[in-house]
Design a protein around this motif. Structure first.
Motif, PDB file in Angstrom:
ATOM      1  N   TYR A  52     -31.110  35.410  33.290  1.00 11.11           N
ATOM      2  CA  TYR A  52     -31.461  35.727  34.558  1.00 11.11           C
ATOM      3  C   TYR A  52     -31.853  34.649  35.525  1.00 11.11           C
ATOM      4  O   TYR A  52     -32.029  35.159  36.902  1.00 11.11           O
ATOM      5  CB  TYR A  52     -32.714  36.862  34.131  1.00 11.11           C
ATOM      6  N   GLN A  53     -31.744  33.482  35.179  1.00  8.03           N
ATOM      7  CA  GLN A  53     -32.085  32.652  36.226  1.00  8.03           C
ATOM      8  C   GLN A  53     -30.791  32.150  36.919  1.00  8.03           C
ATOM      9  O   GLN A  53     -30.745  31.295  37.731  1.00  8.03           O
ATOM     10  CB  GLN A  53     -32.682  31.393  35.557  1.00  8.03           C
ATOM     11  N   LEU A  54     -29.596  32.465  36.109  1.00  8.78           N
ATOM     12  CA  LEU A  54     -28.306  31.960  36.507  1.00  8.78           C
ATOM     13  C   LEU A  54     -28.107  32.566  37.799  1.00  8.78           C
ATOM     14  O   LEU A  54     -28.365  33.545  38.418  1.00  8.78           O
ATOM     15  CB  LEU A  54     -27.085  32.531  35.434  1.00  8.78           C
ATOM     16  N   GLU A  55     -27.182  31.774  38.817  1.00 14.85           N
ATOM     17  CA  GLU A  55     -26.607  32.404  39.941  1.00 14.85           C
ATOM     18  C   GLU A  55     -25.654  33.262  39.789  1.00 14.85           C
ATOM     19  O   GLU A  55     -25.155  33.298  38.871  1.00 14.85           O
ATOM     20  CB  GLU A  55     -25.881  30.727  40.803  1.00 14.85           C
ATOM     21  N   CYS A 101     -27.987  26.093  28.027  1.00 12.05           N
ATOM     22  CA  CYS A 101     -28.963  26.560  27.247  1.00 12.05           C
ATOM     23  C   CYS A 101     -29.447  25.032  26.610  1.00 12.05           C
ATOM     24  O   CYS A 101     -30.851  24.919  26.529  1.00 12.05           O
ATOM     25  CB  CYS A 101     -28.267  26.921  25.907  1.00 12.05           C
ATOM     26  N   GLU A 102     -28.835  24.234  26.718  1.00 10.64           N
ATOM     27  CA  GLU A 102     -29.146  22.865  25.890  1.00 10.64           C
ATOM     28  C   GLU A 102     -29.388  21.705  26.980  1.00 10.64           C
ATOM     29  O   GLU A 102     -30.216  20.930  26.726  1.00 10.64           O
ATOM     30  CB  GLU A 102     -28.245  22.332  24.955  1.00 10.64           C
ATOM     31  N   GLY A 103     -28.943  21.794  28.219  1.00  8.18           N
ATOM     32  CA  GLY A 103     -28.984  20.801  29.048  1.00  8.18           C
ATOM     33  C   GLY A 103     -28.327  19.303  28.573  1.00  8.18           C
ATOM     34  O   GLY A 103     -28.690  18.175  29.254  1.00  8.18           O
ATOM     35  N   ARG A 104     -27.367  19.463  27.725  1.00  8.39           N
ATOM     36  CA  ARG A 104     -27.043  18.257  27.213  1.00  8.39           C
ATOM     37  C   ARG A 104     -25.433  18.071  27.222  1.00  8.39           C
ATOM     38  O   ARG A 104     -24.634  18.879  26.533  1.00  8.39           O
ATOM     39  CB  ARG A 104     -27.205  17.837  25.824  1.00  8.39           C
TER      40      ARG A 104
END
Length: 239
Positions: A52-55, A101-104
Motif C-alpha cells: 500500500y506504499q507503492l505508487e 521488498c528487499e531493497g537489493r
C-alpha cells in the motif's frame, strides 16, 4: 516475526529460474510457474508491508502482470516466437517488485532500468497531456504507422519521446494534425478514461515499443481480470 517473506522470495527466485530455462523446461511446467510467480511477489509485497506504499503506477503494473501471468497459464502450448518475450517481461516485473521488498538490486538483476522506465513514463504522460485533444491522436497515428514502416530498418521502430518532440515542433510551426477517422481518437479517449496510475503504466509500455492501441487494450483487459484476483472494480478500478 515469521520467516514467510524470505520463504516467499526464495520461491519466487526458483520460479524465475524456471522461466529462464524455457524451452529446455516443458511449456506445461513453465506456464504453471508463470501463473504462480506474480501472486508470489504480490504476497511478498504485502508481507513486507510495502504494497500500500507503492505508487499507483506500480500497483497498476503489478495488476497487469497478474493478468499476463494468468494468460500464459491458460493459453498453451505457446509458439516459441511468442513465449520468450512474455516470459522475460514477467520475470522483469517480478524482479522489479522483489527489489521493493528487499531493497537489493544486485539480487534481482532483471529489474535493471525498470525504475527509470516508470519515472520516464510519468514525464512522457505529462508531455502528452500538455497537447490539446486534437493533437493527441496524432501522436498515436505517427507511432503506429511508423512502427509498420520502420520496424525493418536498422534504426528500429519510432521512439515515443521522439514522436512527442516532433509533434511539439509541428504545433510550434502552426501545423495541423491529419484528419482522424476515429481509431486514434478512440485510443486517446480510452487512455484518458483510465486512472492515472494505469495511464502511466500504459505509457511505459508504449515507450517500450507496444503499439498504442494494443497497450490501451491491454490495460482494459488487465482491469477486467482483476475480480478473478479478488480486486473489486467498484466504484472505480484501482489504483
Amino acid at each position: 516475526m515469521t520467516n514467510k517473506p524470505n520463504t516467499t522470495l526464495d520461491r519466487l527466485r526458483t520460479a524465475l529460474d524456471t522461466l529462464a530455462k524455457w524451452p529446455e523446461v516443458s511449456w506445461d511446467e513453465v506456464s504453471r510457474v508463470a501463473g504462480e510467480a506474480v501472486p508470489l511477489v504480490w504476497d511478498a509485497l504485502k508481507d513486507h508491508g510495502v504494497w500500500y506504499q507503492l505508487e499507483p503506477a506500480d500497483r497498476a503494473a503489478l495488476y497487469w502482470a497478474l493478468s499476463t501471468g494468468q494468460s500464459v497459464q491458460t493459453h498453451r502450448p505457446s509458439p516459441v516466437a511468442d513465449g520468450r518475450p512474455v516470459l522475460d517481461e514477467l520475470s522483469r516485473e517480478c524482479a522489479y517488485f522483489a527489489v521493493h521488498c528487499e531493497g537489493r538490486h544486485e539480487c534481482w538483476a532483471a529489474a535493471e532500468g525498470r525504475y527509470e522506465e516508470k519515472e520516464g513514463a510519468a514525464q512522457l504522460l505529462d508531455w502528452y497531456q500538455g497537447y490539446t485533444p486534437a493533437w493527441r491522436p496524432e501522436v498515436f497515428r505517427i507511432l503506429e504507422t511508423e512502427h509498420q514502416t520502420l520496424r525493418h530498418r536498422e534504426d528500429g521502430p519510432p521512439v515515443l519521446s521522439h514522436v512527442l518532440s516532433r509533434v511539439h515542433d509541428r504545433i510550434c510551426d502552426r501545423d495541423t494534425p491529419r484528419p482522424d477517422e476515429g481509431h486514434y481518437t478512440q485510443t486517446a479517449l480510452r487512455l484518458a478514461s483510465l486512472p492515472e496510475g494505469w495511464q502511466i503504466e500504459t505509457m511505459r509500455r508504449m515507450a517500450a515499443g507496444t503499439l498504442p492501441g494494443h497497450a490501451v487494450d491491454g490495460a482494459f483487459d488487465a482491469i477486467s481480470a482483476l475480480p478473478r484476483h479478488g480486486v473489486e472494480l467498484s466504484p472505480m478500478p484501482p489504483p
